[in-house]
Design a protein around this motif. Structure first.
Motif, PDB file in Angstrom:
ATOM      1  N   VAL A   1      79.550   6.208 -18.249  1.00 33.95           N
ATOM      2  CA  VAL A   1      78.369   5.380 -17.930  1.00 33.95           C
ATOM      3  C   VAL A   1      77.184   6.152 -18.614  1.00 33.95           C
ATOM      4  O   VAL A   1      76.237   5.451 -18.935  1.00 33.95           O
ATOM      5  N   LYS A   2      76.949   7.482 -18.183  1.00 39.97           N
ATOM      6  CA  LYS A   2      76.077   8.126 -18.693  1.00 39.97           C
ATOM      7  C   LYS A   2      75.989   8.110 -20.201  1.00 39.97           C
ATOM      8  O   LYS A   2      74.694   8.164 -20.749  1.00 39.97           O
ATOM      9  N   THR A   3      77.051   8.093 -20.783  1.00 39.97           N
ATOM     10  CA  THR A   3      77.082   8.122 -22.359  1.00 39.97           C
ATOM     11  C   THR A   3      76.524   6.863 -22.840  1.00 39.97           C
ATOM     12  O   THR A   3      75.801   6.515 -23.592  1.00 39.97           O
ATOM     13  N   GLN A   4      76.958   5.499 -22.111  1.00 36.35           N
ATOM     14  CA  GLN A   4      76.311   4.280 -22.433  1.00 36.35           C
ATOM     15  C   GLN A   4      74.859   4.200 -22.247  1.00 36.35           C
ATOM     16  O   GLN A   4      73.905   3.488 -23.218  1.00 36.35           O
ATOM     17  N   GLN A   5      74.467   4.759 -21.093  1.00 37.77           N
ATOM     18  CA  GLN A   5      72.942   4.897 -20.749  1.00 37.77           C
ATOM     19  C   GLN A   5      72.147   5.585 -21.901  1.00 37.77           C
ATOM     20  O   GLN A   5      70.960   5.192 -22.393  1.00 37.77           O
ATOM     21  N   PHE A   6      72.614   6.820 -22.422  1.00 38.01           N
ATOM     22  CA  PHE A   6      72.146   7.480 -23.430  1.00 38.01           C
ATOM     23  C   PHE A   6      72.046   6.643 -24.563  1.00 38.01           C
ATOM     24  O   PHE A   6      71.081   6.631 -25.291  1.00 38.01           O
ATOM     25  N   VAL A   7      73.018   5.965 -25.164  1.00 37.73           N
ATOM     26  CA  VAL A   7      72.958   5.219 -26.329  1.00 37.73           C
ATOM     27  C   VAL A   7      72.298   4.077 -26.212  1.00 37.73           C
ATOM     28  O   VAL A   7      71.263   3.615 -27.187  1.00 37.73           O
ATOM     29  N   MET A   8      71.932   3.398 -25.046  1.00 39.79           N
ATOM     30  CA  MET A   8      71.150   2.133 -24.992  1.00 39.79           C
ATOM     31  C   MET A   8      69.553   2.276 -24.388  1.00 39.79           C
ATOM     32  O   MET A   8      69.005   1.483 -24.237  1.00 39.79           O
ATOM     33  N   SER A   9      69.350   3.688 -24.348  1.00 39.56           N
ATOM     34  CA  SER A   9      67.864   3.988 -23.871  1.00 39.56           C
ATOM     35  C   SER A   9      66.854   3.638 -24.918  1.00 39.56           C
ATOM     36  O   SER A   9      67.120   3.631 -26.083  1.00 39.56           O
ATOM     37  N   TYR A  10      65.885   3.035 -24.531  1.00 36.84           N
ATOM     38  CA  TYR A  10      64.992   2.331 -25.266  1.00 36.84           C
ATOM     39  C   TYR A  10      64.232   3.116 -26.541  1.00 36.84           C
ATOM     40  O   TYR A  10      63.915   2.353 -27.609  1.00 36.84           O
ATOM     41  N   GLU A  11      64.187   4.380 -26.083  1.00 37.06           N
ATOM     42  CA  GLU A  11      63.426   5.274 -27.289  1.00 37.06           C
ATOM     43  C   GLU A  11      64.309   5.457 -28.318  1.00 37.06           C
ATOM     44  O   GLU A  11      63.797   5.856 -29.546  1.00 37.06           O
ATOM     45  N   ARG A  12      65.663   5.068 -28.339  1.00 35.33           N
ATOM     46  CA  ARG A  12      66.525   4.975 -29.528  1.00 35.33           C
ATOM     47  C   ARG A  12      66.830   3.668 -29.923  1.00 35.33           C
ATOM     48  O   ARG A  12      67.664   3.529 -30.974  1.00 35.33           O
ATOM     49  N   ARG A  13      66.234   2.671 -29.568  1.00 33.39           N
ATOM     50  CA  ARG A  13      66.636   1.396 -29.823  1.00 33.39           C
ATOM     51  C   ARG A  13      66.583   0.965 -31.436  1.00 33.39           C
ATOM     52  O   ARG A  13      67.484   0.362 -31.790  1.00 33.39           O
ATOM     53  N   SER A  14      65.339   1.656 -31.987  1.00 32.07           N
ATOM     54  CA  SER A  14      65.311   1.156 -33.406  1.00 32.07           C
ATOM     55  C   SER A  14      66.328   1.848 -34.297  1.00 32.07           C
ATOM     56  O   SER A  14      66.860   1.387 -35.477  1.00 32.07           O
ATOM     57  N   LEU A  15      66.708   3.247 -33.865  1.00 32.91           N
ATOM     58  CA  LEU A  15      67.753   3.773 -34.453  1.00 32.91           C
ATOM     59  C   LEU A  15      69.106   3.221 -34.327  1.00 32.91           C
ATOM     60  O   LEU A  15      69.916   3.036 -35.153  1.00 32.91           O
TER      61      LEU A  15
ATOM     62  N   PHE B   1      84.596   5.017 -28.206  1.00 33.88           N
ATOM     63  CA  PHE B   1      83.584   4.206 -28.573  1.00 33.88           C
ATOM     64  C   PHE B   1      82.116   4.592 -28.560  1.00 33.88           C
ATOM     65  O   PHE B   1      81.244   4.750 -29.361  1.00 33.88           O
ATOM     66  N   TRP B   2      82.119   4.949 -27.192  1.00 35.60           N
ATOM     67  CA  TRP B   2      80.674   5.220 -26.761  1.00 35.60           C
ATOM     68  C   TRP B   2      80.234   6.611 -27.556  1.00 35.60           C
ATOM     69  O   TRP B   2      79.102   6.843 -27.670  1.00 35.60           O
TER      70      TRP B   2
END
Length: 381
Positions: free
Chosen positions: A138-152, A67-68
């Motif tokens: 967990v590293k993949t989850q952090q990448f996905v949830m990083s604030y610089e990607r939040r709008s996308l 999923f992630w």
């Protein structure tokens, strides 16, 4: 036989599974659409949907890497999510007993973001408590949830749909054969299905990427229906490779083979045996799915024999004026000239194969002469 340590069965099954899903989407194409395979993702339909296909056995949990990783792929800079109305994760996995993901399709984008946030927080807490290094998941989850990607991320998760509990490979393949095999002769459904899958994986060197267009796919279906459809008029094609393992030693005593040795043309015997086998197989197996009457086949044989006798009589007169030592060579020339003639078509079909026509000649040559009536011969004396 024990499986090797580096056994790649699961990988091959995953590829087969993806091809069947691809085939399903090919049948869903509408005019003007193009399907891309492994170019922008697993399966992509222009202007419509992008599908990631997962053939896994284990449960789909909230933190599952499938999923992630899929989320990560859809957030990649090169992926143009704005081109698609829907992003689909299609998986054979069932939801884990406590998975909140099971509610994904029923909640809004803000609720989905909150769910993802809880998953990451729980993952980081477990890592902190265990004092272990961050896992790939967990590293993949952090990448996905990083604030610089939040709008996308918000734009992407709004389009995502999860399709879980999909059929396994065998069940999906059987279902595809049934759904897409309507109108195909029952005995040829496997050949039809394999031809479709082969079409999807054949190299497309002259095209811009690995793609299938609505028009190209429609043309392929039309060609396959012409060959395998019920009441098709296309002459059945027999793959000579199916006879490679058969014992041919008994053919040495067959009359049609002796007639070729009679004109000292041993070089042609292997191909003649193969043509004979093709003709027999076509009559006894392939013709069963067509409306071929026995009288049609008998008339075809009769016409072939009658024409052969006429042409042979003319050549015999020419050959009789040559020295006797040239008669075998003249007979070989006669054989080659006959095999080079255009093929007379069988009733019921729009065309007839050379191998079948030649095989009919060898079947006729295998008959003994009747009193006062010769059968088919190649010798010109």
């Amino acid at each position: 036989m024990a499986k090797l340590a580096n056994n790649a069965t699961r990988l091959l099954e995953a590829i087969d599974y993806q091809l069947i899903v691809t085939l399903e989407h090919c049948f869903d194409l509408v005019e003007g659409q193009t399907l891309w395979l492994e170019v922008f993702g697993d399966v992509t339909v222009s202007g419509s949907v992008q599908v990631e296909v997962k053939n896994f056995i284990d449960d789909l949990t909230d933190g599952h890497i499938n999923f992630w990783n899929t989320l990560k792929n859809w957030l990649a800079p090169k992926f143009k999510q704005e081109k698609y109305a829907e992003l689909i994760l299609l998986t054979t996995q069932s939801y884990g007993a406590t998975a909140e993901l099971r509610h994904w399709n029923d909640i809004c984008a803000e609720e989905r973001l909150a769910l993802l946030t809880r998953v990451l927080e729980n993952s980081e807490t477990r890592v902190a408590d265990s004092e272990k290094q961050l896992s790939k998941s967990v590293k993949t989850q952090q990448f996905v949830m990083s604030y610089e990607r939040r709008s996308l991320l918000l734009e992407v998760i709004e389009k995502i749909k999860i399709i879980s509990d999909e059929p396994d490979l065998k069940t999906r393949a059987v279902g595809a054969r049934s759904r897409f095999g309507k109108g195909i002769d029952q005995s040829k459904r496997d050949d039809y299905f394999q031809s479709l899958l082969g079409y999807l994986i054949e190299p497309c060197l002259e095209k811009d990427g690995w793609k299938v267009t609505y028009d190209d796919f429609g043309n392929k279906i039309a060609r396959l229906f012409a060959r395998y459809g019920q009441n098709s008029r296309e002459f059945p094609v027999v793959d000579a490779a199916i006879f490679e393992g058969e014992d041919k030693t008994d053919y040495a005593d067959r009359l049609f083979v002796k007639k070729l040795y009679e004109i000292e043309y041993a070089a042609i015997v292997p191909s003649a045996i193969l043509e004979h086998m093709v003709a027999v197989h076509t009559i006894t197996h392939e013709f069963k799915r067509f409306t071929v009457e026995k009288v049609d086949l008998d008339n075809y044989k009769h016409d072939q024999l009658k024409r052969h006798r006429s042409l042979r009589s003319a050549e015999m007169r020419r050959c009789s004026r040559k020295p006797r030592e040239e008669w075998c060579l003249a007979s070989q020339d006669f054989f080659d000239a006959r095999c080079g003639e255009p093929v007379d078509g069988m009733p019921t079909f729009d065309g007839t194969s050379v191998e079948f026509r030649n095989g009919i000649w060898h079947m006729l040559a295998d008959d003994e002469d009747e009193e006062g009536k010769e059968k088919l011969h190649w010798r010109l004396w």
